[in-house]
Design a protein around this motif. Structure first.
Motif, PDB file in Angstrom:
ATOM      1  N   LEU A 357     -10.692  35.442 -36.486  1.00  9.20           N
ATOM      2  CA  LEU A 357     -10.627  35.968 -35.118  1.00  9.20           C
ATOM      3  C   LEU A 357     -10.232  34.865 -34.130  1.00  9.20           C
ATOM      4  O   LEU A 357      -9.387  35.063 -33.260  1.00  9.20           O
ATOM      5  CB  LEU A 357     -11.971  36.587 -34.714  1.00  9.20           C
ATOM      6  CG  LEU A 357     -11.959  37.187 -33.302  1.00  9.20           C
ATOM      7  CD1 LEU A 357     -10.878  38.255 -33.159  1.00  9.20           C
ATOM      8  CD2 LEU A 357     -13.309  37.772 -32.931  1.00  9.20           C
ATOM      9  N   LEU A 358     -10.824  33.682 -34.310  1.00  5.16           N
ATOM     10  CA  LEU A 358     -10.465  32.555 -33.429  1.00  5.16           C
ATOM     11  C   LEU A 358      -8.972  32.253 -33.536  1.00  5.16           C
ATOM     12  O   LEU A 358      -8.296  32.018 -32.547  1.00  5.16           O
ATOM     13  CB  LEU A 358     -11.259  31.305 -33.822  1.00  5.16           C
ATOM     14  CG  LEU A 358     -12.720  31.277 -33.383  1.00  5.16           C
ATOM     15  CD1 LEU A 358     -13.440  30.103 -34.031  1.00  5.16           C
ATOM     16  CD2 LEU A 358     -12.829  31.178 -31.872  1.00  5.16           C
ATOM     17  N   PHE A 359      -8.485  32.302 -34.781  1.00  6.49           N
ATOM     18  CA  PHE A 359      -7.075  32.006 -35.005  1.00  6.49           C
ATOM     19  C   PHE A 359      -6.189  33.059 -34.325  1.00  6.49           C
ATOM     20  O   PHE A 359      -5.222  32.743 -33.644  1.00  6.49           O
ATOM     21  CB  PHE A 359      -6.806  31.958 -36.513  1.00  6.49           C
ATOM     22  CG  PHE A 359      -5.352  31.888 -36.853  1.00  6.49           C
ATOM     23  CD1 PHE A 359      -4.622  30.734 -36.585  1.00  6.49           C
ATOM     24  CD2 PHE A 359      -4.705  32.971 -37.437  1.00  6.49           C
ATOM     25  CE1 PHE A 359      -3.265  30.661 -36.897  1.00  6.49           C
ATOM     26  CE2 PHE A 359      -3.350  32.903 -37.738  1.00  6.49           C
ATOM     27  CZ  PHE A 359      -2.637  31.748 -37.468  1.00  6.49           C
ATOM     28  N   ILE A 365      -9.433  34.035 -26.452  1.00  2.00           N
ATOM     29  CA  ILE A 365     -10.708  34.474 -27.009  1.00  2.00           C
ATOM     30  C   ILE A 365     -11.750  34.764 -25.915  1.00  2.00           C
ATOM     31  O   ILE A 365     -12.510  35.723 -26.005  1.00  2.00           O
ATOM     32  CB  ILE A 365     -11.251  33.444 -28.040  1.00  2.00           C
ATOM     33  CG1 ILE A 365     -12.461  33.990 -28.787  1.00  2.00           C
ATOM     34  CG2 ILE A 365     -11.581  32.114 -27.416  1.00  2.00           C
ATOM     35  CD1 ILE A 365     -12.152  35.029 -29.784  1.00  2.00           C
ATOM     36  N   ASP A 366     -11.761  33.941 -24.854  1.00  2.00           N
ATOM     37  CA  ASP A 366     -12.764  34.165 -23.803  1.00  2.00           C
ATOM     38  C   ASP A 366     -12.483  35.477 -23.057  1.00  2.00           C
ATOM     39  O   ASP A 366     -13.409  36.209 -22.703  1.00  2.00           O
ATOM     40  CB  ASP A 366     -12.785  32.994 -22.817  1.00  2.00           C
ATOM     41  CG  ASP A 366     -13.223  31.705 -23.503  1.00  2.00           C
ATOM     42  OD1 ASP A 366     -13.929  31.802 -24.539  1.00  2.00           O
ATOM     43  OD2 ASP A 366     -12.844  30.619 -23.032  1.00  2.00           O
ATOM     44  N   MET A 398     -19.037  31.293 -32.809  1.00  2.00           N
ATOM     45  CA  MET A 398     -17.638  30.885 -32.616  1.00  2.00           C
ATOM     46  C   MET A 398     -17.552  29.426 -32.184  1.00  2.00           C
ATOM     47  O   MET A 398     -16.713  28.671 -32.676  1.00  2.00           O
ATOM     48  CB  MET A 398     -16.978  31.731 -31.533  1.00  2.00           C
ATOM     49  CG  MET A 398     -16.632  33.123 -31.980  1.00  2.00           C
ATOM     50  SD  MET A 398     -15.995  34.001 -30.545  1.00  2.00           S
ATOM     51  CE  MET A 398     -15.503  35.511 -31.293  1.00  2.00           C
ATOM     52  N   VAL A 399     -18.415  29.054 -31.265  1.00  3.43           N
ATOM     53  CA  VAL A 399     -18.400  27.672 -30.783  1.00  3.43           C
ATOM     54  C   VAL A 399     -18.643  26.721 -31.945  1.00  3.43           C
ATOM     55  O   VAL A 399     -17.929  25.725 -32.124  1.00  3.43           O
ATOM     56  CB  VAL A 399     -19.463  27.470 -29.671  1.00  3.43           C
ATOM     57  CG1 VAL A 399     -19.618  25.990 -29.321  1.00  3.43           C
ATOM     58  CG2 VAL A 399     -19.091  28.267 -28.433  1.00  3.43           C
ATOM     59  N   VAL A 407      -9.782  25.898 -35.354  1.00  5.42           N
ATOM     60  CA  VAL A 407      -8.757  26.882 -35.746  1.00  5.42           C
ATOM     61  C   VAL A 407      -8.181  27.640 -34.545  1.00  5.42           C
ATOM     62  O   VAL A 407      -7.197  28.358 -34.674  1.00  5.42           O
ATOM     63  CB  VAL A 407      -9.293  27.928 -36.758  1.00  5.42           C
ATOM     64  CG1 VAL A 407      -9.331  27.350 -38.131  1.00  5.42           C
ATOM     65  CG2 VAL A 407     -10.647  28.443 -36.329  1.00  5.42           C
ATOM     66  N   ARG A 408      -8.810  27.437 -33.377  1.00  5.39           N
ATOM     67  CA  ARG A 408      -8.417  28.229 -32.209  1.00  5.39           C
ATOM     68  C   ARG A 408      -6.943  28.015 -31.868  1.00  5.39           C
ATOM     69  O   ARG A 408      -6.226  28.945 -31.553  1.00  5.39           O
ATOM     70  CB  ARG A 408      -9.319  27.820 -31.047  1.00  5.39           C
ATOM     71  CG  ARG A 408      -9.135  28.634 -29.826  1.00  5.39           C
ATOM     72  CD  ARG A 408     -10.344  28.456 -28.935  1.00  5.39           C
ATOM     73  NE  ARG A 408      -9.995  28.784 -27.568  1.00  5.39           N
ATOM     74  CZ  ARG A 408     -10.872  28.941 -26.601  1.00  5.39           C
ATOM     75  NH1 ARG A 408     -12.154  28.790 -26.853  1.00  5.39           N
ATOM     76  NH2 ARG A 408     -10.492  29.231 -25.391  1.00  5.39           N
ATOM     77  N   ASN A 409      -6.498  26.771 -31.919  1.00  2.39           N
ATOM     78  CA  ASN A 409      -5.076  26.523 -31.704  1.00  2.39           C
ATOM     79  C   ASN A 409      -4.480  25.928 -32.966  1.00  2.39           C
ATOM     80  O   ASN A 409      -3.825  24.889 -32.951  1.00  2.39           O
ATOM     81  CB  ASN A 409      -4.870  25.582 -30.522  1.00  2.39           C
ATOM     82  CG  ASN A 409      -5.022  26.340 -29.233  1.00  2.39           C
ATOM     83  OD1 ASN A 409      -4.376  27.362 -29.035  1.00  2.39           O
ATOM     84  ND2 ASN A 409      -5.901  25.874 -28.369  1.00  2.39           N
TER      85      ASN A 409
END
Ligand code: CTP
Length: 474
Positions: A357-359, A365-366, A398-399, A407-409
């Motif tokens: 999901l983060l990816f 995401i926020d 998530m944090v 993995v967020r970016n």
């Protein structure tokens, strides 16, 4: 009523002087006068004179020292001067409808009274005299001051006349009501009901400006309900109207998704002024009618409405003349992902689901979490509290995962170029397959997104594909 003390900017005295010298009866008119009385500061000022607005503007430019640019729109008989902080628009009084943004050229000159008659609402038809003998006097033939007090939107003439002059005014009535938290006068509202079909002759570009202003008001549900009750919403945004209604079979019913959507929109509007995040709220359940099924065991379902909704988004944006680039893709992404955080609430959820999901959400995401929180519209306060706490938990998870795995970016450490040179390959499907497998391995937690592990895994994938290393990376 004399409002001379409200005309603080020295420009009013200058224009009064110039008008006097030119022998032109001149007034401040329209939205600026309304906003003075509402104590809403405004930078756009409209001046109307009995005679040529263009001539007046030219003389004003000269008397301001000539340094400010003057634009003349000959066809419309208007001219504009842009000073450091104001936009001054000049127009000659006219007998027919006043439409700043219409393509219709002006035909007939008129008196101040003619001009006021052809404006949209009593609150927008007031004028303040700049003439020497009556400087500052309010000219309010239709009781605009009274309407402001009573918080009322009312047409100056028979609504049919005002709305046939420019049917966009039906949208404007609702836009002003929504922005100012005003009522619409009953006859005026009936006029909209009677004439809603005429909105068809208005360009979508003008309609969407008004719709977006409604969406950006403090409580947009009010504007949408007015649009719905008068029938305009069906004309301009039928997909939203299709959400309305409750079906029941064997005592099982679902919620009314139209009112639910409006509630979500109001909820999110308390936390954001972003037009596109508000649009995501409007669109999040848009495919519910198309995916609605009844099942004896579980009742009503809307399986896949998030995917279908994401697929519907470009078509709706295109038709509504909303921008098709980044903003559309952002809305589409939020619609597609809006159920995912809820699915992460369960205890046994793995890190890899969180990573995925983060990816997929990346930097949005926020915003996605804000949408999910706004999506809780239960009337049961305990339930709301419980759901919100669940989202808090998901967020801290998530944090933690993001801190660990970044993995967020996600940017792959092994590029397509590296794969090609290692195995001596030309561009082709194999490269894509290896890249995808590397990404999957990171998201699944099989390897970390760092060079050594990814490189090792690439070599392993190469062996599986029967490839030989022709040029080692190190
Ligand atoms: N007007 C009108 N009919 C329209 C558009 C405008 O009668 N379809 C008149 C109104 O008198 C209005 C003025 O033109 O006050 C200026 O129009 P506009 O700048 O579009 O609106 P404002 O009233 O100034 O409000 P806002 O700045 O919030 O758009």
């Amino acid at each position: 009523m004399n409002l001379a003390h409200k005309l603080k900017d020295p420009v009013f005295k200058t224009i009064s002087e110039v008008a006097h010298n030119e022998g032109l009866e001149t007034y401040v008119v329209g939205g600026y006068v309304r906003d003075i009385l509402l104590k809403r500061p405004s930078k756009d000022i409209d001046f109307v004179c009995v005679g040529s607005g263009i001539e007046l503007a030219k003389a004003v430019k000269k008397s301001l020292g000539g340094q400010y640019p003057l634009s003349v729109f000959k066809n419309f008989g208007t001219a504009m001067i842009k000073t450091d902080d104001l936009e001054l628009e000049f127009v000659g009084a006219r007998k027919e409808s006043y439409q700043r943004d219409s393509r219709k050229p002006i035909v007939e000159n008129g008196t101040l009274e003619d001009d006021q008659n052809r404006r949209d609402f009593a609150i927008n038809a007031m004028a303040i005299s700049l003439n020497k003998d009556s400087y500052g006097e309010l000219v309010d033939p239709f009781g605009g001051v009274e309407d402001l007090k009573e918080k009322l939107i009312k047409t100056p003439l028979d609504p049919k006349t005002t709305f046939s002059d420019d049917p966009l005014r039906m949208m404007r009535a609702i836009r002003f009501a929504s922005q100012l938290k005003f009522d619409i006068d009953a006859d005026t509202f009936q006029g909209i009901i009677d004439m809603k079909d005429r909105i068809k002759i208005i360009s979508q570009e003008r309609i969407i400006v008004e719709l977006n202003k409604i969406i950006l008001s403090d409580e947009p549900s009010y504007g949408f309900k007015l649009l719905f009750y008068c029938g305009l919403l069906k004309e301009v945004f039928p997909e939203l109207v299709a959400l309305q209604g409750v079906d029941s079979i064997e005592d099982k019913s679902h919620k009314d998704n139209f009112y639910h959507t409006l509630q979500v929109l109001d909820n999110i509007s308390q936390n954001t002024d972003s037009l596109w995040l508000r649009w995501a709220a409007i669109m999040h359940d848009i495919a519910k009618p198309a995916t609605k099924r009844f099942n004896k065991k579980v009742g009503w379902t809307f399986h896949g409405h998030e995917d279908k909704g994401a697929r519907m988004t470009p078509g709706i944006f295109r038709r509504l003349k909303l921008p098709m680039g980044e903003s559309m893709r952002y809305v589409q992404k939020l619609v597609k992902l809006h159920l995912r955080p809820i699915a992460l609430v369960k205890d046994e959820i793995t890190d890899s689901a969180v990573r995925r999901l983060l990816f997929e959400a990346g930097d949005d995401i926020d915003d996605l979490m804000m949408l999910c929180r706004a999506d809780i519209t239960s009337k049961n306060n305990n339930k709301v509290k419980r759901y919100l706490q669940n989202f808090d938990k998901v967020e801290s998870r998530m944090v933690a995962v993001e801190e660990k795995d970044k993995v967020r970016n996600f940017q792959p450490v092994i590029t397509g170029q590296m794969i090609m040179s290692t195995f001596g390959l030309k561009p082709g499907k194999t490269i894509g397959d290896i890249k995808e497998a590397l990404k999957e391995a990171v998201l699944e937690g099989k390897i970390r997104n760092e060079f050594d592990q990814a490189h090792e895994y690439m070599l392993e994938l190469g062996r599986e594909h029967g490839l030989n290393v022709v040029k080692p990376l190190r």
